[in-house]
Design a protein around this motif. Structure first.
Motif, PDB file in Angstrom:
ATOM      1  N   VAL A 130       0.851  -1.186   0.000  1.00  0.00           N
ATOM      2  CA  VAL A 130       0.000   0.000   0.000  1.00  0.00           C
ATOM      3  C   VAL A 130       0.886   1.236   0.000  1.00  0.00           C
ATOM      4  N   SER A 131       0.598   2.148  -0.910  1.00  0.00           N
ATOM      5  CA  SER A 131       1.370   3.399  -0.978  1.00  0.00           C
ATOM      6  C   SER A 131       1.119   4.242   0.271  1.00  0.00           C
ATOM      7  N   ASN A 132       2.109   5.033   0.635  1.00  0.00           N
ATOM      8  CA  ASN A 132       1.986   5.875   1.821  1.00  0.00           C
ATOM      9  C   ASN A 132       0.853   6.884   1.708  1.00  0.00           C
ATOM     10  N   PHE A 133       0.637   7.440   0.506  1.00  0.00           N
ATOM     11  CA  PHE A 133      -0.424   8.442   0.375  1.00  0.00           C
ATOM     12  C   PHE A 133      -1.805   7.809   0.579  1.00  0.00           C
ATOM     13  N   VAL A 134      -1.920   6.524   0.334  1.00  0.00           N
ATOM     14  CA  VAL A 134      -3.182   5.822   0.587  1.00  0.00           C
ATOM     15  C   VAL A 134      -3.361   5.609   2.087  1.00  0.00           C
ATOM     16  N   LEU A 135      -2.289   5.243   2.735  1.00  0.00           N
ATOM     17  CA  LEU A 135      -2.352   5.013   4.171  1.00  0.00           C
ATOM     18  C   LEU A 135      -2.704   6.279   4.944  1.00  0.00           C
ATOM     19  N   GLU A 136      -2.266   7.430   4.431  1.00  0.00           N
ATOM     20  CA  GLU A 136      -2.554   8.699   5.108  1.00  0.00           C
ATOM     21  C   GLU A 136      -4.013   9.010   4.994  1.00  0.00           C
TER      22      GLU A 136
END
Length: 61
Positions: free
Chosen positions: A55-61
């Motif tokens: 999972v990309s970091n921008f999705v996790l945020e």
């Protein structure tokens, strides 16, 4: 046509008035049943272990 590529109601009325009953050619290809079928053409396999997910970091945020 609208941005979502579905004909306006008045366009459908005009098509009906000139005896065109098949309005699907006036829809975007993305709104046709074949597009929906193609969406699910590729089999997706569920990943049971969450640690396997990428999972990309921008999705996790």
């Amino acid at each position: 046509m609208k941005l979502d590529k579905i004909p306006y109601a008045h366009i459908i009325t005009v098509l009906n008035n000139i005896n065109i009953t098949e309005i699907h050619p006036y829809y975007s290809d993305y709104r046709k049943p074949t597009a929906l079928a193609n969406t699910y053409e590729v089999r997706m396999v569920a990943m049971s272990n969450k640690e396997d997910w990428s999972v990309s970091n921008f999705v996790l945020e």
